[in-house]
Write a protein that holds these residues in place. Structure first.
Motif, PDB file in Angstrom:
ATOM      1  N   ALA A 119      -3.285   4.955  18.692  1.00  0.00           N
ATOM      2  CA  ALA A 119      -1.925   4.801  19.209  1.00  0.00           C
ATOM      3  C   ALA A 119      -0.886   4.921  18.101  1.00  0.00           C
ATOM      4  N   ALA A 120      -1.258   4.529  16.874  1.00  0.00           N
ATOM      5  CA  ALA A 120      -0.345   4.633  15.728  1.00  0.00           C
ATOM      6  C   ALA A 120      -0.253   6.054  15.191  1.00  0.00           C
ATOM      7  N   GLY A 121      -1.128   6.946  15.671  1.00  0.00           N
ATOM      8  CA  GLY A 121      -1.075   8.341  15.248  1.00  0.00           C
ATOM      9  C   GLY A 121      -2.162   8.777  14.300  1.00  0.00           C
ATOM     10  N   PHE A 122      -3.178   7.918  14.067  1.00  0.00           N
ATOM     11  CA  PHE A 122      -4.279   8.302  13.188  1.00  0.00           C
ATOM     12  C   PHE A 122      -5.243   9.218  13.944  1.00  0.00           C
ATOM     13  N   GLU A 123      -5.411  10.419  13.421  1.00  0.00           N
ATOM     14  CA  GLU A 123      -6.357  11.359  14.025  1.00  0.00           C
ATOM     15  C   GLU A 123      -7.786  11.050  13.595  1.00  0.00           C
ATOM     16  N   LEU A 153      -0.575  -0.911  11.372  1.00  0.00           N
ATOM     17  CA  LEU A 153      -1.135   0.440  11.381  1.00  0.00           C
ATOM     18  C   LEU A 153      -0.038   1.491  11.504  1.00  0.00           C
ATOM     19  N   ALA A 154       0.961   1.219  12.316  1.00  0.00           N
ATOM     20  CA  ALA A 154       2.069   2.164  12.457  1.00  0.00           C
ATOM     21  C   ALA A 154       2.824   2.327  11.139  1.00  0.00           C
ATOM     22  N   GLU A 155       2.961   1.230  10.377  1.00  0.00           N
ATOM     23  CA  GLU A 155       3.648   1.303   9.081  1.00  0.00           C
ATOM     24  C   GLU A 155       2.848   2.145   8.094  1.00  0.00           C
ATOM     25  N   LEU A 156       1.536   1.987   8.108  1.00  0.00           N
ATOM     26  CA  LEU A 156       0.700   2.817   7.235  1.00  0.00           C
ATOM     27  C   LEU A 156       0.817   4.295   7.602  1.00  0.00           C
ATOM     28  N   ARG A 157       0.766   4.567   8.886  1.00  0.00           N
ATOM     29  CA  ARG A 157       0.843   5.977   9.308  1.00  0.00           C
ATOM     30  C   ARG A 157       2.174   6.583   8.896  1.00  0.00           C
ATOM     31  N   ALA A 158       3.255   5.838   9.050  1.00  0.00           N
ATOM     32  CA  ALA A 158       4.575   6.336   8.668  1.00  0.00           C
ATOM     33  C   ALA A 158       4.674   6.577   7.167  1.00  0.00           C
ATOM     34  N   ALA A 159       3.892   5.814   6.386  1.00  0.00           N
ATOM     35  CA  ALA A 159       3.923   5.961   4.919  1.00  0.00           C
ATOM     36  C   ALA A 159       3.110   7.154   4.442  1.00  0.00           C
ATOM     37  N   GLY A 160       2.327   7.773   5.316  1.00  0.00           N
ATOM     38  CA  GLY A 160       1.558   8.950   4.926  1.00  0.00           C
ATOM     39  C   GLY A 160       0.064   8.785   4.944  1.00  0.00           C
ATOM     40  N   PHE A 161      -0.430   7.616   5.372  1.00  0.00           N
ATOM     41  CA  PHE A 161      -1.873   7.449   5.515  1.00  0.00           C
ATOM     42  C   PHE A 161      -2.352   8.291   6.696  1.00  0.00           C
ATOM     43  N   THR A 162      -3.495   8.952   6.511  1.00  0.00           N
ATOM     44  CA  THR A 162      -4.003   9.860   7.545  1.00  0.00           C
ATOM     45  C   THR A 162      -5.322   9.407   8.150  1.00  0.00           C
ATOM     46  N   ARG A 163      -5.958   8.399   7.550  1.00  0.00           N
ATOM     47  CA  ARG A 163      -7.311   8.023   7.965  1.00  0.00           C
ATOM     48  C   ARG A 163      -7.493   6.531   7.716  1.00  0.00           C
ATOM     49  N   VAL A 164      -8.228   5.864   8.604  1.00  0.00           N
ATOM     50  CA  VAL A 164      -8.498   4.442   8.426  1.00  0.00           C
ATOM     51  C   VAL A 164      -9.967   4.188   8.725  1.00  0.00           C
ATOM     52  N   LEU A 190       0.837  -1.196   0.000  1.00  0.00           N
ATOM     53  CA  LEU A 190       0.000   0.000   0.000  1.00  0.00           C
ATOM     54  C   LEU A 190       0.876   1.252   0.000  1.00  0.00           C
ATOM     55  N   ALA A 191       1.952   1.219   0.756  1.00  0.00           N
ATOM     56  CA  ALA A 191       2.867   2.362   0.797  1.00  0.00           C
ATOM     57  C   ALA A 191       3.503   2.604  -0.567  1.00  0.00           C
ATOM     58  N   ARG A 192       3.850   1.545  -1.279  1.00  0.00           N
ATOM     59  CA  ARG A 192       4.454   1.692  -2.606  1.00  0.00           C
ATOM     60  C   ARG A 192       3.482   2.328  -3.584  1.00  0.00           C
ATOM     61  N   ILE A 193       2.220   1.921  -3.523  1.00  0.00           N
ATOM     62  CA  ILE A 193       1.217   2.501  -4.421  1.00  0.00           C
ATOM     63  C   ILE A 193       1.033   3.978  -4.104  1.00  0.00           C
ATOM     64  N   LEU A 194       0.948   4.312  -2.826  1.00  0.00           N
ATOM     65  CA  LEU A 194       0.824   5.717  -2.449  1.00  0.00           C
ATOM     66  C   LEU A 194       2.052   6.503  -2.890  1.00  0.00           C
ATOM     67  N   HIS A 195       3.221   5.904  -2.747  1.00  0.00           N
ATOM     68  CA  HIS A 195       4.450   6.586  -3.175  1.00  0.00           C
ATOM     69  C   HIS A 195       4.433   6.862  -4.678  1.00  0.00           C
TER      70      HIS A 195
END
Length: 406
Positions: free
Chosen positions: A182-186, A138-149, A105-110
């Motif tokens: 906890a992973a940082g998703f607001e 979830l922490a990996e997604l947040r680090a990749a730039g995901f903002t919402r889940v 998912l991070a690669r596609i977003l990149h």
């Protein structure tokens, strides 16, 4: 994303768009939808274009999917030219996007970021099955730039989940909200379904209490629709389960509105409630307000400047098209002015801001007058030139929309 594809006119092999569509690029927000067509199991009510491992067949695999999606993103860059189009929103849906490794998912977003850029305040969402993520994912997604889940909760009642063929255990979606925080998703959403055969008002209230107790800032609540060809439809047809009752569906909606309102969430679209404007799903608002987006993946739909197209349905056919350097588009339609006007009414009427009365024909205005007299439209908004549904109007939204599009 429904599994059936409509008819339409052929799409050029290179995916090129009509000049009038390209002429409007950059004048309104641009978004991306990435369809991940894989599920661990098929839910009994679902008719979306998704595939389990047993259904997939040859010629496609989850492992190769990220590379295929990236190939389509690069094709989009060629089709859309060099116009500056930073993504305002990106939404990964399915299927279950989180069946793929987080790095995919991070690669596609990149790739979207590299080819088009992301707006500084871009909203990047993924849907997730509660059983398919853990804190590290979830922490990996947040680090990749995901903002919402967005987690598919559906119900807190175990017997309701069984009827829906949902695989997760009650309580897991609520724990996912805490893990996402906890992973940082607001911004965290829970998806709910009401009206499942066997569900009671008490079940629905318990679901609402459980969902709100988890602390999401957004909740989507959808009436169950029995789609032809699903296991649920077959069970109802055989008499094993009763069909959803319209009166019960209306009652559940009213219960939801009351419960969400008491918790500080307000409706901004008929099936969506948010804890303030910042919590609204901007990607879905992009659809409802007629903006532009590119849909990546098998069966995905796109819209640019009044031209709408949809990709081939099966992952194997999608993979073959891209491997051959061709567009994966199956067909398209160019919307005329009247088609676009009707769509604007149908979509905007679902929103809390409503639809401008200026969009209506004389016959539509006459219908709006009747709806106002019948308590289906808000008087203050009407005087200000907008058709805004009352609570009763939301229960009859489809009928009101049909009348207003005359």
């Amino acid at each position: 994303m429904p599994s059936a594809l409509p008819d339409g006119e052929p799409v050029p092999r290179d995916g090129s768009l009509p000049e009038p569509a390209l002429a409007t690029l950059g004048k309104q927000p641009f978004g991306w939808y990435v369809h991940v067509p894989y599920c661990a199991t098929r839910c009994g009510y679902c008719d979306f274009n998704t595939y389990t491992a047993a259904e997939l067949g040859g010629g496609a695999s989850q492992a190769a999917y990220a590379d295929q999606a990236i190939a389509e993103i690069r094709l989009a860059r060629r089709v859309l030219g060099e116009v500056d189009l930073p993504a305002a929103t990106v939404f990964f849906g399915g299927g279950t996007p989180t069946l793929l490794p987080a790095r995919d998912l991070a690669r596609i977003l990149h790739a979207i970021r590299t080819e088009f850029g992301l707006a500084p305040d871009a909203e990047v969402t993924t849907e997730a099955n509660p059983e398919s993520v853990d804190p590290a994912y979830l922490a990996e997604l947040r680090a990749a730039g995901f903002t919402r889940v967005s987690f598919g909760m559906q119900s807190a009642a175990e017997h309701v989940l069984r009827v829906l063929d949902r695989a997760h255990t009650p309580g897991r979606p609520e724990r996912c909200v805490a893990e996402a925080r906890a992973a940082g998703f607001e911004h965290v959403n829970l998806d709910l379904i009401y009206g499942t055969p066997g569900e009671t008002d008490a079940d629905w209230r318990r679901t609402l209490d459980a969902a709100l107790g988890a602390g999401p800032d957004h909740v989507s609540a959808y009436a169950l629709i029995v789609e032809d060809g699903t296991r649920l439809a077959a069970r109802i047809r055989r008499g094993e389960l009763p069909a959803p009752d319209d009166d019960a569906l209306a009652d559940r909606y009213l219960i939801a509105e009351e419960t969400f309102g008491a918790a500080g969430l307000t409706w901004y679209e008929i099936s969506n409630w948010a804890l303030g404007d910042a919590a609204r799903c901007r990607h879905n608002l992009l659809y409802w307000t007629g903006a532009d987006w590119w849909g990546v993946g098998p069966g995905a739909h796109s819209h640019v400047g009044g031209t709408r197209w949809w990709n081939v349905k099966h992952p194997a056919a999608y993979a073959r098209r891209l491997a051959a350097g061709a567009s994966p588009a199956h067909a398209r339609e160019v919307l005329g002015a009247e088609d676009r006007r009707v769509e604007r009414i149908l979509l905007q009427l679902r929103l809390a801001e409503g639809c401008p009365l200026a969009e209506l024909t004389p016959a539509g205005l006459t219908a709006a007058d009747r709806a106002l007299a019948g308590g289906l439209l808000e008087p203050a908004a009407y005087r200000a030139g907008r058709a805004v549904l009352t609570l009763r109007g939301r229960l009859l939204a489809d009928a009101v929309a049909r009348d207003l599009t005359d």
